[in-house]
Design a protein around this motif. Structure first.
Motif, short mmCIF file in Angstrom:
data_model
loop_
_atom_site.label_atom_id
_atom_site.label_comp_id
_atom_site.label_asym_id
_atom_site.label_seq_id
_atom_site.Cartn_x
_atom_site.Cartn_y
_atom_site.Cartn_z
N SER A 235 46.87 49.58 48.28
CA SER A 235 46.07 50.67 47.70
C SER A 235 44.58 50.52 48.25
N ILE A 236 43.94 51.56 48.38
CA ILE A 236 42.60 51.67 48.74
C ILE A 236 41.67 52.29 47.53
N PRO A 237 41.21 51.38 46.65
CA PRO A 237 40.21 51.84 45.64
C PRO A 237 39.17 52.88 46.27
N THR A 238 38.80 53.89 45.47
CA THR A 238 37.70 54.57 46.00
C THR A 238 36.41 54.33 45.30
N SER A 239 36.45 53.42 44.39
CA SER A 239 35.03 52.90 43.89
C SER A 239 34.99 51.34 43.79
N ALA A 240 34.04 50.92 43.89
CA ALA A 240 33.83 49.14 43.98
C ALA A 240 33.88 48.81 42.45
N GLY A 241 34.23 49.30 41.45
CA GLY A 241 34.51 48.71 40.20
C GLY A 241 33.15 48.52 39.40
N ALA A 242 33.56 47.86 38.23
CA ALA A 242 32.29 47.63 37.43
C ALA A 242 31.10 47.19 38.13
N PRO A 243 30.06 47.45 37.46
CA PRO A 243 28.66 47.02 38.15
C PRO A 243 28.36 45.71 37.88
N ARG A 244 27.61 44.81 38.43
CA ARG A 244 27.46 43.58 38.55
C ARG A 244 25.92 43.31 38.22
N ALA A 245 25.20 42.57 37.31
CA ALA A 245 23.96 42.42 36.98
C ALA A 245 23.46 41.42 38.19
#
Length: 455
Positions: free
Chosen positions: A149-159
Motif C-alpha cells: 500500500s502507498i499512503p498518500t499522507s505522512a501521518g501525524a505531525p511530529r513536534a
C-alpha cells in the motif's frame, strides 16, 4: 496405417502452426514467454514382431514447452512499472486477505482506489515488511507477504525536538561592542539564520539563531568567542512578554539565550572537555507551553525542550571560524507537519520508498520475488500469469539482488521474448510440413482408389 501416419503428421504440423501463431499474436504482450512445440515419434511393436522391418506409427506432440529466456527492457516514465532481470517472478493475490498466489513477469502495475499496487486485473502485488528507516526486510517467507500500500499522507505531525546547525562564522567580523542584543537592530549582531520548526499540531514556526562576536579578552587558548541567541517566530509582536532570561539583562523583545562558541587561532571549534557538553540553545517546554508567553497560540504543546545543536545530526560537521563569509553548511530539524505524497521510488532490491511534501521519506515494503526449480513446469492460467504445479516444484521466496532471483528495474517493462523473424521462418516451415503431410494423405487416397478399381 499410412492414413493414420499422415494424419498424425498433419496434427503435429497444425500444433506447430498454432504454437507459432500464438507466439506471433503475443509479440507485444508485456512479460510474455514464447512456447515451442516439441514432438516425438510413435513406435509400437509386439514381442515377436521383427523390429528390422517395423515402420513407425507417426508423430505425437510431446509437449508445448515455454521458453523463459530474458526479454528486452522497455523504459517508461512510471515508477510503478517494474521489470525483472533474472529468474524471479512477482507474486500476486486476487484479494488482500488471500494466500492464493499467482506469479507473473508482467510488471505493469498501478494504484487502485485504495492506494494498493495492483496489476491490470486488480491482483495485489505482494511485498515483505521492512523497517521504515533502514529498509531492512523482516522476513522473506512467502507466508508473511502482504499487499503493498502507498499512503498518500505522512501521518501525524511530529513536534520538533532538535535543530542541527553547523556553519562558518566570519573571523573578520567586528565585535558588537557590548551592545544589548536587539533582533530588530542589525548593529547588535553579526550573523543570523532561520529554520522552520513544527509544534505538536504540525503548525510551522520560525526559529532564528543569532551570532554575536564578543569583545576580547578571551580565555587562554581561545582566539575568539561568539554569543548565541534565538528568537521564536520573530516574537517582537509581544514586547510585554517576559523573556526567558534573567531580569537584569532582559530586553523588551523576547529571545532565548544560548551557549558561547569558542574557536582557536586556526579557526577550529574548541570542543569542551568531557563531561561538559557542546554549547546549545535550549528552548524549555515550560516557557514554550506557557500560554502567557504567547509562543503557542493554537493549543499545541511540546513534550520536550527544543534544542539547537551546533553540529550536524551525525556529529561530524562542527562550526568553524575562517576568514570567509558566513556560510551555513548544515541546517536541519527533526519535526514534521502532515505531508502529502510527492513520489515513489523502487530500487534494485525492490524496496519501496515514499517521499512526502513535508520532507519525510519512509520505506513501505520490499517487493517479493519468487523462483522455481523447474520454471517450464509452471501451469499457465492466462493474463501472463502462472501457478505452481507438481512439475514446477515449491515456490521459493526471496529478495531481489540475491542469488538467482535477479534485480528489479523501476520505470521499465520486460517485453515479450518472441523473436518475430524466427517465428515467421518457423511459420513457413510449419506450413510446408502441413502441405507435405497433406500430400502424403492425398497419395494414400489415390493408391487405395487404384486398388479398389482393379478388376
Amino acid at each position: 496405417m499410412s492414413f493414420n501416419i499422415a494424419l498424425s503428421g498433419i496434427a503435429a504440423a497444425q500444433k506447430n502452426l498454432d504454437t507459432t501463431a500464438n507466439n506471433i499474436a503475443n509479440v507485444n504482450t508485456t512479460g510474455f514467454k514464447e512456447s515451442r512445440a516439441e514432438f516425438a515419434d510413435v513406435y509400437a511393436t509386439s514381442i515377436f514382431a521383427s523390429g528390422k522391418t517395423k515402420v513407425g506409427d507417426g508423430v505425437s506432440t510431446s509437449t508445448v514447452a515455454q521458453q523463459f529466456s530474458q526479454g528486452s527492457l522497455q523504459f517508461t516514465n512510471n515508477s510503478l512499472d517494474l521489470a525483472i532481470t533474472g529468474e524471479g517472478f512477482f507474486a500476486l493475490t486476487p484479494d488482500r486477505a488471500s494466500q492464493d498466489l499467482t506469479y507473473t513477469r508482467s510488471g505493469a502495475f498501478k494504484l487502485n482506489q485504495d492506494n494498493f499496487i495492483v496489476d491490470n486485473n486488480g491482483n495485489f502485488l505482494q511485498g515483505f515488511a521492512v523497517d521504515a528507516v533502514s529498509g531492512e526486510n523482516q522476513s522473506v517467507s512467502l507466508s508473511t507477504t502482504q499487499p503493498i500500500s502507498i499512503p498518500t499522507s505522512a501521518g501525524a505531525p511530529r513536534a520538533t525536538a532538535n535543530i542541527f546547525l553547523s556553519m562558518n562564522l566570519d573571523s573578520r567580523a567586528v565585535p558588537t561592542g557590548g551592545t544589548v542584543f536587539d533582533p530588530t537592530d542589525r548593529a547588535t549582531y553579526n550573523h543570523s539564520t532561520s529554520v522552520t520548526v513544527y509544534d505538536s499540531l504540525g503548525e510551522a514556526h520560525t526559529a532564528t539563531t543569532y551570532f554575536r562576536k564578543m569583545d576580547p579578552p578571551a580565555p587562554a587558548g581561545v582566539a575568539a568567542q561568539w554569543d548565541t541567541k534565538l528568537v521564536w517566530d520573530d516574537n517582537t509582536a509581544h514586547p510585554t512578554v517576559p523573556a526567558p532570561i534573567a531580569p537584569a539583562t532582559r530586553n523588551p523583545k523576547s529571545w532565548f539565550d544560548g551557549g558561547t562558541l569558542q574557536f582557536d587561532s586556526n579557526g577550529n571549534f574548541i570542543t569542551p572537555g568531557a563531561p561538559t557538553p557542546i554549547p546549545t540553545v535550549t528552548l524549555p517546554i515550560a516557557d514554550l507551553n506557557d500560554n502567557a508567553n504567547g509562543y503557542l497560540t493554537n493549543g499545541a504543546q511540546f513534550s520536550a525542550d527544543v534544542v539547537v545543536n551546533f553540529r550536524d545530526a551525525s556529529g561530524v560537521k562542527l562550526p568553524t571560524q575562517y576568514a570567509s563569509n558566513f556560510d551555513v553548511s548544515n541546517l536541519s530539524q527533526d519535526g514534521t507537519t502532515v505531508g502529502s505524497l510527492t513520489g515513489v521510488d523502487i530500487d534494485a532490491f525492490g524496496r519501496v520508498l515514499a517521499s512526502y511534501s513535508n520532507g519525510d521519506s519512509s520505506y513501505l515494503s520490499q517487493v517479493s520475488l519468487v523462483r522455481f526449480a523447474n520454471v517450464q513446469g509452471l501451469k499457465q492460467v492466462g493474463n501472463t500469469s502462472w501457478k505452481q504445479s507438481i512439475s514446477s516444484g515449491e515456490p521459493i521466496g526471496g529478495q531481489a539482488n540475491s542469488g538467482t532471483m535477479g534485480s528489479i528495474n523501476s520505470s521499465a517493462l520486460e517485453q515479450s521474448n518472441v523473436n518475430l523473424t524466427t517465428e515467421l521462418v518457423d511459420l513457413i516451415s510449419a506450413q510446408r510440413n502441413f502441405q507435405a503431410n497433406s500430400r502424403a494423405l492425398e497419395v494414400n487416397s489415390t493408391l487405395q482408389q487404384t486398388v479398389l478399381q482393379i478388376r
